[in-house]
Design an enzyme around this catalytic site. Structure first.
Site: not given
Length: 799
Positions: A497-502, A516, A613
């Site tokens: 995602g825009g703020f990191g990995s899942v 997350k 978003d």
């Protein structure tokens, strides 16, 4: 001889059939081995023996389910042991159970003057004595409940006549005689359910709020309630339930004192719900002014402004003594001066017992009523009820992780503001201490600057995010998450995602989670992280994803969510092999579910939230393909439903952002509606807005062209065209165009949107949308920051 044998066999078979399925009359009683059935062949009345003992009881059970489920017993306290026992009806209409010596063991206890009677077992499981002439019911088993509540039966009270209907538990699994527990509804307004153990309260449901019990957090605004409770001005109340699908179901009060709900799936009984199920469900677990927190493990704490009555007992885990007020209330009626009492709000609360209903218009009027009544200790304004006030000790209060109500507690002003002179002394002491400390700190600052900053950073996060500040969320240790995700291995990675990995993970107890892992370069700082944690913990809806906890270690910031088996919507919508798994009916269900979740965020939750978003990758799908809106890190709380707000930092995803938000930073309910419109058109077409290009047209231009030519249904993804419902598809295309109107006032609000999706009312014609092509080198947008997924952006605007 053959003919004789044939007729003999036929006569024997006829007698056997008559013996098995009987009617009940004064001359034809019901004997052991015979049964009386309901006309729908669902229920059966007869003799039964628990666990094959010699004791025989007359009871009603479900006819064709295994094991046999008894729902009503006549002679609970007096079983018969003689095989010649029978159930008959007297000439005056009283049901009588005889033992073998013709002694009456049990009687319905009423007699009537009539020309004739009929005994029948209704399709709802109700044994009735009916007047043959008037067809009036003279007696019924539903008036004399056992341990089971069926559909069409009900709990009730009538203050005028003194009549009550309640459930009474069996003494044990094999003994139907009355046990220790009784389940009933109370005559207070609004009513609530109680389980009593003898004369002592054992469990309480919380007050009824139109369609739900406020003490059952699962019954939130999204809960489709099968229950109903009605109270009238004549002093009577009725509680019942009815399943819409007409499946067999039952509510049972067990011999252990729990209420259990079962539903039959056509093959077996499925356990659906149980209460009490948690130690905090026990009545008054923490004593007066104590608050039972449903954490793991559960714990008791005192309301703000209170302290344990018996400190040593409290430390040892004996919380029944409760809490006492720290500062005496000096209530001055109508006072607005410095000594005026204040109210401290506590969220996620099961309303305490012993409340009183105050007929008010709104929250502020409720507040004023309590403020100007010196005996009022707390108040709550609850949707579906109105104003409740408490003039006695707060008993049986529980704090849930999600759900519950907002309770305002009356406190002395010093509990919030502190004593001025005390503050002066503390300030002076602190100043002297700081002077000494700063002298030493200046001497050694150059030696430990880096380590000091790192420790401060870590401690600051820990202090900001104490579990008590975010009730119901677990603080996970880093090694726990590393073990669960195989040290964040690539094989466990399920999204970016825009703020990191899942990452997918599995805890030691087998529970699957989604982790997350926020990127340190994502641009999401402390403010956003705190916002996401606190925000999600306060929101609960079947169409919102649930956060389970968080983890912080150094610069690492992790959020732990419930794992969604089917991942995100985009993995189906834009994948050629998987898109056929979501045909039009499923897509339409997903569209409606997202709209319901959005309505909750905008209108129905205590917090008013703009998501900012909304996009396909932020819609997760559970095992039944039900949608759940995720990622509230970009959400903004706001007051009201229509007012615009502005922000210096524009965060969202290119293509989904409303024009007024992208260019000026103004956001509102209508900016989320715009994003929903884009999402809706993507779901219909199976086309991704950021990748769509047809003759230089954007997706919105392409949709407008088709709709203008009355070819809206042709926009449906051709891979699922066979499942098309033309009216629904065409209507959704028009709704999508209404949502992406250039001017916010031309878009529907969320309430109107859900109405458009769930009714067939006429829709206004849309105007031609303004088509904007978003590019990453657009010079009109200053300081654009595209994050790792090349879609989510942060834009810093001057003001």
């Amino acid at each position: 001889m053959t003919r004789f044998c044939f007729f003999a066999s036929l006569l024997f078979l006829t007698m056997l059939l008559c013996f098995c399925y009987a009617t009940i009359t004064p001359t034809s009683p019901l004997s052991i081995g015979q049964t009386l059935r309901s006309s729908n062949e669902v229920y059966e009345l007869g003799f039964f023996s628990p666990n094959n003992t010699k004791n025989q009881y007359v009871g009603i059970w479900f006819k064709d389910t295994t094991p046999r489920i008894i729902v009503w017993v006549a002679n609970r306290e007096k079983p018969v042991t003689d095989t010649m026992a029978n159930l008959s009806i007297s000439s005056n209409g009283s049901l009588l159970l005889f033992d073998g010596n013709h002694g009456v063991v049990w009687s319905s206890g009423v007699t009537f003057a009539s020309n004739g009677y009929r005994v029948e077992l209704s399709d709802s499981g109700n044994l009735m004595v009916v007047d043959k002439i008037s067809e009036r019911t003279l007696w019924q088993s539903f008036d004399h409940l056992g341990n089971t509540l069926l559909q069409s039966s009900f709990l009730m009270y009538n203050l005028a006549t003194g009549e009550k209907r309640f459930l009474t538990s069996w003494k044990s699994y094999n003994d139907p005689s009355p046990g220790d527990f009784v389940a009933q509804i109370t005559p207070q307004v609004p009513s609530q359910g109680f389980i009593m153990k003898g004369s002592t309260p054992y469990w309480r449901s919380g007050p009824w709020a139109k369609t739900r019990f406020t003490g059952l957090p699962l019954m939130d605004e999204s809960f489709t309630s099968p229950f109903s409770l009605h109270q009238d001005v004549n002093g009577s109340g009725y509680f019942s339930y009815s399943e819409k699908d007409n499946n067999l179901s039952r509510i049972v009060l067990t011999s252990e004192g729990s209420l259990e709900v079962f539903r039959h799936n056509g093959t077996t009984w499925e356990f659906n719900y149980q209460t009490p199920a948690h130690s905090c469900d026990s009545y008054d677990a923490c004593g007066p002014f104590g608050l039972c927190v449903t954490s793991v493990p559960p714990k008791c704490k005192c309301f703000k402004g209170f302290e344990p009555k018996y400190t040593e007992e409290w430390k040892r885990g004996n919380w029944t003594g409760g809490c006492v007020r720290q500062t005496e209330l000096l209530c001055e009626r109508n006072s607005t001066g410095k000594d005026a009492n204040v109210f401290y709000p506590v969220a996620n609360i099961k309303p305490p017992d012993s409340y009183e209903f105050a007929n008010t218009v709104d929250f502020e009027e409720c507040h004023q009523i309590c403020l100007h009544n010196c005996s009022c200790l707390a108040f709550a304004y609850i949707s579906g009820i109105g104003c409740l006030v408490w003039n006695q000790e707060l008993m049986d209060a529980v704090q849930f992780s999600v759900g519950g109500e907002l309770l305002s507690i009356r406190l002395a002003p010093s509990e919030l503001n502190g004593n001025k002179s005390k503050h002066t002394i503390i300030a002076s002491t602190v100043s002297i201490a700081l002077f000494v400390i700063l002298g030493f700190a200046a001497f050694g600052f150059w030696r430990c600057r880096v380590e000091h900053n790192a420790d401060i950073s870590k401690d600051e996060w820990r202090n900001e995010l104490k579990p008590k500040d975010v009730p119901g969320l677990d603080l996970f240790e880093m090694n726990t998450i590393q073990t669960a995700t195989n040290n964040f291995s690539l094989s466990n990675k399920i999204g970016q995602g825009g703020f990191g990995s899942v990452y997918k993970g599995k805890l030691q107890d087998g529970k699957e989670i989604a982790v997350k892992r926020l990127s340190s370069s994502s641009g999401q700082g402390k403010e956003e992280f705190l916002n996401e944690i606190v925000l999600i913990s306060k929101l609960q809806h079947k169409n919102l994803v649930r956060v389970l906890g968080y983890c912080i270690k150094g610069e690492e910031k992790l959020l732990i969510y419930e794992f969604m088996l089917n991942k995100s919507l985009d993995t189906f919508l834009f994948e050629s092999r998987k898109k056929i798994e979501i045909d039009w009916p499923k897509r339409f269900n997903i569209i409606q579910g997202i709209a319901r979740g959005l309505l909750y965020l905008h209108r129905d939750s205590r917090l008013k939230v703009i998501h900012r978003d909304l996009k396909v990758s932020n819609i997760l799908l559970d095992e039944k393909m039900n949608p759940k809106i995720s990622d509230f890190g970009l959400a903004r709380m706001y007051q009201g439903t229509e007012y615009l707000d502005n922000t210096r930092r524009v965060v969202g995803t290119l293509g989904y952002m409303a024009p007024e938000y992208a260019w000026t930073g103004a956001f509102s309910e209508k900016s989320d509606i715009y994003s929903f419109g884009v999402l809706l058109l993507e779901i219909i077409s199976g086309k991704k807005i950021s990748r769509f290009s047809c003759g230089g047209k954007t997706l919105l231009a392409y949709v407008w062209e088709f709709w203008s030519e009355n070819r809206g249904t042709d926009l449906l993804d051709q891979d699922v065209a066979d499942s098309c419902r033309p009216f629904e598809v065409g209507r959704c295309v028009q709704i999508g165009l209404l949502c992406v109107q250039h001017q916010p006032e031309d878009r529907p609000n969320t309430l109107e949107l859900l109405s458009m999706l769930t009714t067939t009312s006429d829709l206004p014609p849309p105007k031609q949308p303004t088509f904007v092509v978003h590019t990453r080198d657009d010079q009109s947008m200053p300081n654009v920051l595209i994050t790792v997924n090349e879609m989510t952006q942060s834009v810093f605007l001057g003001r």
